[in-house]
Design a protein around this motif. Structure first.
Motif, PDB file in Angstrom:
ATOM      1  N   MET A 147       0.977  -0.978  -0.111  1.00 32.98           N
ATOM      2  CA  MET A 147       0.040  -0.071   0.037  1.00 32.98           C
ATOM      3  C   MET A 147       0.785   1.241   0.072  1.00 32.98           C
ATOM      4  N   LEU A 148       1.944   1.405   0.982  1.00 32.60           N
ATOM      5  CA  LEU A 148       2.543   2.491   1.006  1.00 32.60           C
ATOM      6  C   LEU A 148       3.697   2.699  -0.298  1.00 32.60           C
ATOM      7  N   TRP A 149       4.364   1.547  -0.478  1.00 34.22           N
ATOM      8  CA  TRP A 149       5.148   1.574  -1.535  1.00 34.22           C
ATOM      9  C   TRP A 149       4.571   2.020  -2.984  1.00 34.22           C
ATOM     10  N   ARG A 150       3.335   1.429  -3.321  1.00 37.02           N
ATOM     11  CA  ARG A 150       2.650   1.694  -4.651  1.00 37.02           C
ATOM     12  C   ARG A 150       2.145   3.081  -4.514  1.00 37.02           C
ATOM     13  N   CYS A 151       1.897   3.421  -3.540  1.00 36.17           N
ATOM     14  CA  CYS A 151       1.256   4.848  -3.404  1.00 36.17           C
ATOM     15  C   CYS A 151       2.408   5.914  -3.315  1.00 36.17           C
ATOM     16  N   ARG A 152       3.391   5.692  -2.742  1.00 38.35           N
ATOM     17  CA  ARG A 152       4.557   6.654  -2.591  1.00 38.35           C
ATOM     18  C   ARG A 152       5.863   6.658  -3.211  1.00 38.35           C
ATOM     19  N   LYS A 153       6.055   5.467  -3.567  1.00 35.18           N
ATOM     20  CA  LYS A 153       7.332   5.222  -4.263  1.00 35.18           C
ATOM     21  C   LYS A 153       7.394   5.244  -5.829  1.00 35.18           C
ATOM     22  N   GLU A 154       7.853   6.446  -6.568  1.00 39.53           N
ATOM     23  CA  GLU A 154       7.890   6.529  -7.929  1.00 39.53           C
ATOM     24  C   GLU A 154       8.525   5.100  -8.447  1.00 39.53           C
ATOM     25  N   ASP A 155       9.404   4.701  -8.006  1.00 44.32           N
ATOM     26  CA  ASP A 155      10.365   3.613  -8.603  1.00 44.32           C
ATOM     27  C   ASP A 155       9.590   2.241  -8.262  1.00 44.32           C
ATOM     28  N   SER A 156       8.595   2.271  -7.827  1.00 45.23           N
ATOM     29  CA  SER A 156       7.557   0.936  -7.457  1.00 45.23           C
ATOM     30  C   SER A 156       7.214   0.599  -8.935  1.00 45.23           C
ATOM     31  N   LYS A 157       7.146  -0.869  -9.493  1.00 47.13           N
ATOM     32  CA  LYS A 157       6.529  -0.857 -10.720  1.00 47.13           C
ATOM     33  C   LYS A 157       5.227  -0.800 -10.845  1.00 47.13           C
ATOM     34  N   GLU A 158       4.313  -0.656  -9.606  1.00 48.65           N
ATOM     35  CA  GLU A 158       2.834  -0.416  -9.597  1.00 48.65           C
ATOM     36  C   GLU A 158       2.702   0.973  -9.343  1.00 48.65           C
ATOM     37  N   TRP A 159       3.589   1.943  -9.392  1.00 49.28           N
ATOM     38  CA  TRP A 159       3.348   3.286  -8.933  1.00 49.28           C
ATOM     39  C   TRP A 159       2.295   3.876  -9.663  1.00 49.28           C
ATOM     40  N   LYS A 160       2.357   3.857 -11.100  1.00 48.12           N
ATOM     41  CA  LYS A 160       1.803   4.433 -12.149  1.00 48.12           C
ATOM     42  C   LYS A 160       0.284   3.972 -11.997  1.00 48.12           C
ATOM     43  N   TRP A 161      -0.261   2.733 -11.464  1.00 50.82           N
ATOM     44  CA  TRP A 161      -1.565   2.788 -11.268  1.00 50.82           C
ATOM     45  C   TRP A 161      -2.095   3.102 -10.008  1.00 50.82           C
ATOM     46  N   TYR A 162      -1.296   3.523  -8.952  1.00 50.48           N
ATOM     47  CA  TYR A 162      -1.781   4.055  -7.786  1.00 50.48           C
ATOM     48  C   TYR A 162      -1.414   5.488  -7.502  1.00 50.48           C
ATOM     49  N   GLY A 163      -0.071   5.842  -7.020  1.00 48.89           N
ATOM     50  CA  GLY A 163       0.213   7.051  -6.603  1.00 48.89           C
ATOM     51  C   GLY A 163       0.228   8.084  -7.946  1.00 48.89           C
ATOM     52  N   GLY A 164       0.685   7.294  -9.199  1.00 48.84           N
ATOM     53  CA  GLY A 164       0.787   8.078 -10.262  1.00 48.84           C
ATOM     54  C   GLY A 164      -0.654   8.399 -10.888  1.00 48.84           C
ATOM     55  N   ARG A 165      -1.571   8.064 -10.393  1.00 53.40           N
ATOM     56  CA  ARG A 165      -2.794   8.501 -10.779  1.00 53.40           C
ATOM     57  C   ARG A 165      -3.740   9.237  -9.605  1.00 53.40           C
ATOM     58  N   GLY A 166      -3.032   9.392  -8.570  1.00 55.13           N
ATOM     59  CA  GLY A 166      -3.440  10.111  -7.170  1.00 55.13           C
ATOM     60  C   GLY A 166      -3.963   9.455  -6.192  1.00 55.13           C
ATOM     61  N   ILE A 167      -3.821   8.171  -6.189  1.00 51.95           N
ATOM     62  CA  ILE A 167      -4.371   7.316  -4.961  1.00 51.95           C
ATOM     63  C   ILE A 167      -3.259   7.636  -3.812  1.00 51.95           C
ATOM     64  N   THR A 168      -3.883   7.676  -2.796  1.00 52.42           N
ATOM     65  CA  THR A 168      -2.870   8.112  -1.436  1.00 52.42           C
ATOM     66  C   THR A 168      -3.261   7.375  -0.526  1.00 52.42           C
ATOM     67  N   VAL A 169      -2.395   7.519   0.536  1.00 55.93           N
ATOM     68  CA  VAL A 169      -2.655   6.622   1.867  1.00 55.93           C
ATOM     69  C   VAL A 169      -2.910   7.872   3.088  1.00 55.93           C
ATOM     70  N   CYS A 170      -4.118   7.836   3.798  1.00 53.30           N
ATOM     71  CA  CYS A 170      -4.188   8.763   4.696  1.00 53.30           C
ATOM     72  C   CYS A 170      -3.156   8.884   5.658  1.00 53.30           C
ATOM     73  N   ASP A 171      -3.002  10.138   6.101  1.00 52.04           N
ATOM     74  CA  ASP A 171      -1.831  10.270   7.089  1.00 52.04           C
ATOM     75  C   ASP A 171      -2.000   9.469   8.470  1.00 52.04           C
ATOM     76  N   ARG A 172      -3.120   9.096   8.663  1.00 48.33           N
ATOM     77  CA  ARG A 172      -3.245   8.252   9.958  1.00 48.33           C
ATOM     78  C   ARG A 172      -2.606   6.922   9.860  1.00 48.33           C
ATOM     79  N   TRP A 173      -2.766   6.299   8.494  1.00 52.52           N
ATOM     80  CA  TRP A 173      -2.209   4.911   8.246  1.00 52.52           C
ATOM     81  C   TRP A 173      -0.738   4.964   7.802  1.00 52.52           C
ATOM     82  N   LEU A 174      -0.122   6.189   8.089  1.00 52.81           N
ATOM     83  CA  LEU A 174       1.283   6.375   7.977  1.00 52.81           C
ATOM     84  C   LEU A 174       2.007   5.476   9.024  1.00 52.81           C
TER      85      LEU A 174
END
Length: 79
Positions: A1-28
């Motif tokens: 969850m954190l990797w795919r939403c916050r790390k641009e070098d994740s192979k899945e980032w374009k489908w998550y963080g890259g399209r604006g999906i975030t993790v709420c601050d509480r779940w950090l």
């Protein structure tokens, strides 16, 4: 969850963080995530109920593989 939403070098980032999906601050904090979601049940994985929504309480649940497949953006429903 954190990797795919916050790390641009994740192979899945374009489908998550890259399209604006975030993790709420509480779940950090893992302790807060565990408090909200409880331990991972066997054979289930984390799912966002609204595929365009963020990882946050109220939009996530533990789901089976079948439930996950039905909630994909590319799923087509026939009636």
């Amino acid at each position: 969850m954190l990797w795919r939403c916050r790390k641009e070098d994740s192979k899945e980032w374009k489908w998550y963080g890259g399209r604006g999906i975030t993790v709420c601050d509480r779940w950090l904090s893992f302790e807060n995530f565990l408090s909200d979601m409880g331990p991972k049940p066997p054979s289930l994985s984390l799912e966002r109920m609204d595929n365009d929504g963020n990882y946050e309480p109220g939009n996530c649940k533990w789901a089976t593989n079948l439930e996950q497949m039905r909630n994909r953006r590319c799923s087509i429903y026939l009636t």
